[in-house]
Design a protein around this motif. Structure first.
Motif, PDB file in Angstrom:
ATOM      1  N   UNK A  22       0.868  -1.183   0.000  1.00  0.00           N
ATOM      2  CA  UNK A  22       0.000   0.000   0.000  1.00  0.00           C
ATOM      3  C   UNK A  22       0.901   1.228   0.000  1.00  0.00           C
ATOM      4  N   UNK A  23       0.311   2.366  -0.297  1.00  0.00           N
ATOM      5  CA  UNK A  23       1.095   3.605  -0.296  1.00  0.00           C
ATOM      6  C   UNK A  23       0.998   4.275   1.072  1.00  0.00           C
ATOM      7  N   UNK A  24       2.154   4.649   1.594  1.00  0.00           N
ATOM      8  CA  UNK A  24       2.176   5.398   2.851  1.00  0.00           C
ATOM      9  C   UNK A  24       3.034   6.631   2.625  1.00  0.00           C
ATOM     10  N   UNK A  25       2.434   7.804   2.746  1.00  0.00           N
ATOM     11  CA  UNK A  25       3.150   9.079   2.574  1.00  0.00           C
ATOM     12  C   UNK A  25       3.968   9.111   1.287  1.00  0.00           C
ATOM     13  N   UNK A  26       3.381   8.642   0.202  1.00  0.00           N
ATOM     14  CA  UNK A  26       4.039   8.727  -1.099  1.00  0.00           C
ATOM     15  C   UNK A  26       4.980   7.583  -1.414  1.00  0.00           C
ATOM     16  N   UNK A  27       5.260   6.713  -0.432  1.00  0.00           N
ATOM     17  CA  UNK A  27       6.130   5.557  -0.670  1.00  0.00           C
ATOM     18  C   UNK A  27       5.311   4.276  -0.632  1.00  0.00           C
ATOM     19  N   UNK A  28       5.784   3.273  -1.374  1.00  0.00           N
ATOM     20  CA  UNK A  28       5.119   1.966  -1.301  1.00  0.00           C
ATOM     21  C   UNK A  28       5.695   1.197  -0.121  1.00  0.00           C
ATOM     22  N   UNK A  29       4.787   0.688   0.697  1.00  0.00           N
ATOM     23  CA  UNK A  29       5.189  -0.104   1.863  1.00  0.00           C
ATOM     24  C   UNK A  29       4.675  -1.529   1.681  1.00  0.00           C
ATOM     25  N   UNK A  30       5.482  -2.505   2.070  1.00  0.00           N
ATOM     26  CA  UNK A  30       5.074  -3.903   1.965  1.00  0.00           C
ATOM     27  C   UNK A  30       5.120  -4.571   3.325  1.00  0.00           C
ATOM     28  N   UNK A  31       4.189  -5.478   3.573  1.00  0.00           N
ATOM     29  CA  UNK A  31       4.130  -6.202   4.846  1.00  0.00           C
ATOM     30  C   UNK A  31       3.708  -7.653   4.616  1.00  0.00           C
ATOM     31  N   UNK A  32       4.434  -8.557   5.226  1.00  0.00           N
ATOM     32  CA  UNK A  32       4.046  -9.975   5.181  1.00  0.00           C
ATOM     33  C   UNK A  32       2.772 -10.177   5.987  1.00  0.00           C
ATOM     34  N   UNK A  33       1.807 -10.882   5.418  1.00  0.00           N
ATOM     35  CA  UNK A  33       0.547 -11.133   6.133  1.00  0.00           C
ATOM     36  C   UNK A  33       0.004 -12.520   5.804  1.00  0.00           C
ATOM     37  N   UNK A  34      -0.365 -13.254   6.853  1.00  0.00           N
ATOM     38  CA  UNK A  34      -1.047 -14.539   6.614  1.00  0.00           C
ATOM     39  C   UNK A  34      -2.488 -14.504   7.115  1.00  0.00           C
TER      40      UNK A  34
END
Ligand SMILES: Cc1cc2nc3c(=O)[nH]c(=O)nc-3n(C[C@H](O)[C@H](O)[C@H](O)COP(=O)(O)O)c2cc1C
Length: 161
Positions: A22-34
């Motif tokens: 998702x985008x956070x403050x103009x940057x793309x952020x990634x998170x591992x999720x199960x």
């Protein structure tokens, strides 16, 4: 019942592993999720539960776009990188990304991806439940999935990648 045995018992529920972007403050952020799970077929809704302590929480609000990439059994290292709050290197470095129609990238060499839009957010306990409508989705490969079971990674044949 305590936190330890709650985790231990729920860890018997084997899951796949995804990277949510998702985008956070103009940057793309990634998170591992199960915690990714399907909710409804018509309309096509899924949910992801995001820890209140995760940076990803800043990307979770109504109408925001996200992508969900479902990992294959050769992508354990990516799962670990995107689950590391202080990764030793930029987790996006060297990744083969493509952009979904909603503008958010996904892993082009994942098993499958969904591009979604958040329709509702419910704060429950220490997580936010993001209910999301799928807007675009595709199977990218027919390789085997990365599984997570009792805190360990597996391939479908039981081997440990
Ligand atoms: C296999 C696996 C599954 C995970 N699933 C979730 C999840 O569904 N929701 C969540 O909030 N954190 C989950 N985590 C933990 C986050 O990936 C980790 O805390 C991450 O550092 C938080 O991301 P942040 O960079 O947004 O703070 C999972 C970690 C692993 C290893």
């Amino acid at each position: 019942m305590n936190t330890k045995n709650y985790r231990e018992v729920l860890g018997h529920f084997a899951t796949g592993v995804t990277i949510v972007m998702a985008e956070i403050a103009g940057d793309i952020h990634g998170m591992t999720a199960n915690s990714f799970t399907s909710v409804s077929l018509e309309p096509p809704l899924i949910l992801v539960a995001v820890d209140h302590k995760a940076r990803m929480l800043q990307g979770i609000s109504r109408n925001r776009p996200m992508t969900i990439s479902i990992l294959k059994d050769t992508q354990k290292a990516l799962s670990q990188l995107f689950a590391d709050p202080n990764p030793s290197r930029d987790p996006f470095e060297g990744l083969h990304l493509e952009r979904a129609q909603n503008g958010i990238p996904y892993l082009a060499d994942a098993l499958a991806f969904l591009a979604v839009r958040i329709t509702d957010v419910y704060s429950q306990g220490d997580h936010d439940l993001a209910i999301c409508q799928a807007e675009e989705l595709k199977t990218l490969s027919h390789d085997g999935p990365l599984l997570f079971f009792q805190g360990r990674y597996y391939a479908v044949d039981g081997s440990t990648p």
